[in-house]
Design an enzyme around this catalytic site. Structure first.
Site, PDB file in Angstrom:
ATOM      1  N   LYS A 116       0.848  -1.198   0.000  1.00 50.08           N
ATOM      2  CA  LYS A 116       0.000   0.000   0.000  1.00 50.08           C
ATOM      3  C   LYS A 116       0.883   1.247   0.000  1.00 50.08           C
ATOM      4  O   LYS A 116       1.964   1.228   0.592  1.00 50.08           O
ATOM      5  CB  LYS A 116      -0.843   0.032   1.289  1.00 50.08           C
ATOM      6  CG  LYS A 116      -2.016  -0.911   1.321  1.00 50.08           C
ATOM      7  CD  LYS A 116      -2.785  -0.728   2.629  1.00 50.08           C
ATOM      8  CE  LYS A 116      -3.903  -1.747   2.782  1.00 50.08           C
ATOM      9  NZ  LYS A 116      -4.993  -1.586   1.809  1.00 50.08           N
TER      10      LYS A 116
ATOM     11  N   ARG B 143     -10.193 -11.632   2.278  1.00 49.64           N
ATOM     12  CA  ARG B 143     -11.067 -12.681   1.719  1.00 49.64           C
ATOM     13  C   ARG B 143     -10.394 -14.057   1.760  1.00 49.64           C
ATOM     14  O   ARG B 143     -11.078 -15.070   1.848  1.00 49.64           O
ATOM     15  CB  ARG B 143     -11.502 -12.278   0.299  1.00 49.64           C
ATOM     16  CG  ARG B 143     -10.395 -12.211  -0.699  1.00 49.64           C
ATOM     17  CD  ARG B 143     -10.779 -11.428  -1.955  1.00 49.64           C
ATOM     18  NE  ARG B 143     -10.819  -9.979  -1.703  1.00 49.64           N
ATOM     19  CZ  ARG B 143     -11.195  -9.067  -2.609  1.00 49.64           C
ATOM     20  NH1 ARG B 143     -11.572  -9.441  -3.813  1.00 49.64           N
ATOM     21  NH2 ARG B 143     -11.201  -7.791  -2.289  1.00 49.64           N
TER      22      ARG B 143
HETATM   23  N1  BES Z   1      -8.012  -3.788   4.617  1.00 55.63           N
HETATM   24  C1  BES Z   1      -8.237  -3.391   3.274  1.00 55.63           C
HETATM   25  C2  BES Z   1      -9.567  -2.669   3.088  1.00 55.63           C
HETATM   26  C3  BES Z   1      -9.679  -1.319   3.738  1.00 55.63           C
HETATM   27  C4  BES Z   1      -9.324  -0.176   3.044  1.00 55.63           C
HETATM   28  C5  BES Z   1     -10.181  -1.203   5.021  1.00 55.63           C
HETATM   29  C6  BES Z   1      -9.454   1.056   3.660  1.00 55.63           C
HETATM   30  C7  BES Z   1     -10.299   0.006   5.639  1.00 55.63           C
HETATM   31  C8  BES Z   1      -9.943   1.149   4.961  1.00 55.63           C
HETATM   32  C9  BES Z   1      -8.236  -4.607   2.357  1.00 55.63           C
HETATM   33  O1  BES Z   1      -7.448  -5.675   2.748  1.00 55.63           O
HETATM   34  C10 BES Z   1      -7.714  -4.137   1.047  1.00 55.63           C
HETATM   35  O2  BES Z   1      -6.605  -3.706   1.015  1.00 55.63           O
HETATM   36  N2  BES Z   1      -8.539  -4.234   0.021  1.00 55.63           N
HETATM   37  C11 BES Z   1      -8.160  -3.791  -1.269  1.00 55.63           C
HETATM   38  C12 BES Z   1      -8.713  -4.771  -2.262  1.00 55.63           C
HETATM   39  C13 BES Z   1      -8.215  -4.570  -3.650  1.00 55.63           C
HETATM   40  C14 BES Z   1      -6.745  -4.887  -3.735  1.00 55.63           C
HETATM   41  C15 BES Z   1      -8.998  -5.476  -4.582  1.00 55.63           C
HETATM   42  C16 BES Z   1      -8.765  -2.412  -1.486  1.00 55.63           C
HETATM   43  O3  BES Z   1      -9.863  -2.164  -1.020  1.00 55.63           O
HETATM   44  O4  BES Z   1      -8.097  -1.578  -2.086  1.00 55.63           O
HETATM   45 ZN    ZN Z   2      -5.413  -5.477   2.088  1.00 54.49          ZN
END
Ligand code: BES
Ligand code: ZN
Ligand code: ZN
Length: 488
Positions: free
Chosen positions: A270, A344
């Site tokens: 990230k 997931r």
């Molecule tokens: N933990 C994150 C989702 C999240 C984002 C929670 C912001 C709280 C605040 C999750 O694991 C994630 O990173 N999801 C990705 C999925 C994508 C790579 C398909 C996302 O939402 O960007």
């Molecule tokens: Zn994530």
């Protein structure tokens, strides 16, 4: 008790827009209220406040009337917000002893037990601060409320003590989850969550049992999707199972909480700003622990199993590579194209485990699953998906009663195409820019079979970026009250 006779620093009344302000046996007080409301144009609009120093007309030093807006439009959430508003005002005048007058008009709108319970909840929730890492100077400045009175009309008391107790327990449970989310990730490791679960079991004197499945056993069972996420971290994964089974238990509910103790994204790293709040990626796990900490006292009649697949999502020489294929516990193969879509993967195995070893009647999962859900619903509303209408409606009703906002989203079958892999059964991202919260839910649905299931994506409301009346900046404890309400 005559509200005019309660000796407090602040007496809080409510009124609806365009309707009269509650009256006192002290006529002069009524006259003063009438005069001031005319002069200050107080009509009871939402959040409008009329503030009076009572000068001995009644026993309270100060009095405020807080507007609730139109009676037709008020719901428990908005009512809680105004209680919290009043608490903030009380704190600003350093009041330590306050009283609420819940007159008949309020109880015409809500059940009396609901308005008592929700008032107590809102007082506790809005007074919450996470002060552990602050210096003594700042800690000293916080003036905590010492006594809170609730005045009701004679004969309208209902089951007062029970309502107060339920309100207290649910708010305390929420604050317990807030604390867990607010702790830095260096503290809330998977091992720490496991310790908390064991402590909850110990406190419960036998009514909550806890089993922590260690890495070796997780591998032996074949939970490779979950293990894949954990493999980049130095912190060993802990698969935590909490069980509560009362005498003559009703149906069996499994509650799964996403327990990523820190989400860096893994090799699909990230950007730093997106990572700042990722200690909150175990908010679902915090909900599960809080529910179990307070289940026994609430005398829940269902059999409840809590499952937390806890691990950390880190990049390292051992981490999953984008493109790796892993085989989940139920035999399905998954191509991991993005290591940041890790929740997931952990939930998939937690579901299969639940179905094989717990045979639940219902599964609920609570997860900070997708940023896409925040894009769709904003920061205050959680998305809800499910495969059973009746079950979804029960959860919706629970959310209404707890004052938490959820919105039903579709399990759009046609989008299943988007998560098919060309080399494995599934891929963990859709690849497109749209509908990411739905494709995540569809991915999960591949692992629940025909068990009635509800999925709550709490990515938005789990963590407050800016303080609101009911939640200071940080962990919100979203979901705890809804689930306790549901189980009750
Ligand atoms: N933990 C994150 C989702 C999240 C984002 C929670 C912001 C709280 C605040 C999750 O694991 C994630 O990173 N999801 C990705 C999925 C994508 C790579 C398909 C996302 O939402 O960007
Ligand atoms: Zn994530
Ligand atoms: Zn995550």
């Amino acid at each position: 008790m005559d509200p005019g006779k309660v000796e407090t620093d602040l007496l809080i009344l409510f009124s609806y827009e365009g309707e009269s302000i509650p009256t006192f046996s002290q006529i002069q007080m009524n006259n003063l209220l009438k005069e001031m409301s005319q002069k200050e144009d107080y009509t009871g609009k939402t959040a409008q406040v009329l503030s009076i120093t009572t000068k001995g007309l009644i026993a309270s030093y100060k009095l405020i009337v807080v507007g609730l807006g139109k009676k037709e439009e008020i719901d428990l959430y908005n009512y809680q917000k105004e209680v919290a508003h009043a608490v903030t005002l009380a704190q600003s005048i350093k009041a330590v002893k306050i009283a609420f007058l819940l007159d008949d008009e309020i109880s015409k709108k809500f059940k009396i037990s609901e308005s008592i319970e929700t008032t107590v909840e809102a007082v506790i929730l809005s007074s919450y601060r996470f002060m552990k890492y602050k210096g003594d100077e700042e800690k000293k400045q916080i003036r905590t409320l010492e006594e809170v009175f609730i005045c009701l009309s004679a004969g309208k008391i209902g089951n007062f003590e029970e309502a107060v107790k339920y309100g207290q327990l649910k708010a305390q449970a929420t604050c317990y989850a807030r604390d867990l989310v607010n702790e830095p990730a260096a503290v809330t490791t998977p091992a720490f969550l496991a310790e908390r679960a064991l402590a909850i079991s110990k406190e419960s004197e036998g009514s909550v049992k806890v089993k922590v499945i260690e890495e070796k056993e997780i591998r032996k069972l074949g939970m490779n999707a979950y293990l894949g996420v954990a493999q980049g971290s130095e912190e060993p994964p802990k698969f935590i199972v909490l069980s509560y089974k009362p005498k003559n238990a009703g149906k069996k509910v499994v509650i799964v909480g996403k327990g990523i103790t820190f989400d860096t994204g893994g090799l699909s790293l990230k950007p730093s700003e997106a990572m700042e709040t990722m200690k909150s990626d175990m908010a679902g796990a915090a909900v599960v622990l809080s529910v179990f900490k307070y289940l026994p006292e609430l005398k829940i009649k269902y059999e409840v199993v809590g499952i937390i697949p806890a691990c950390e999502n880190m990049p390292s020489g051992r981490a999953l590579h984008p493109g790796d294929v892993i085989k989940a516990l139920n035999g399905k193969t998954i191509e991991v194209l993005n290591t940041d879509a890790e929740g997931r993967l952990t939930l998939a195995d937690a579901f299969s485990y639940s179905i094989s070893f717990e045979k639940p009647d219902f599964i609920i999962d609570v997860a900070t699953l997708t940023g896409a859900c925040m894009v769709a619903l904003g920061q205050d509303v959680a998305g809800v998906w499910g495969n059973n209408q009746d079950f979804i409606e029960k959860i919706q009703k629970s959310a209404e009663l707890s004052g938490e906002k959820i919105w039903l989203m579709p399990l759009e079958k046609e989008y299943k195409e988007l998560i098919k892999s060309h080399i494995a059964d599934l891929k963990n991202i859709s690849g497109g820019r749209y509908g990411g919260a739905i494709t995540a839910a569809l991915f999960l649905s591949e692992f629940v079979g025909t068990t009635p299931w509800v999925h709550l994506d709490i990515a938005g409301p789990a963590y407050q970026e800016n303080k609101t009346e009911l939640v200071p900046k940080g962990g919100s404890g979203f979901g705890v009250r809804m689930l306790l309400e549901f189980l009750q």
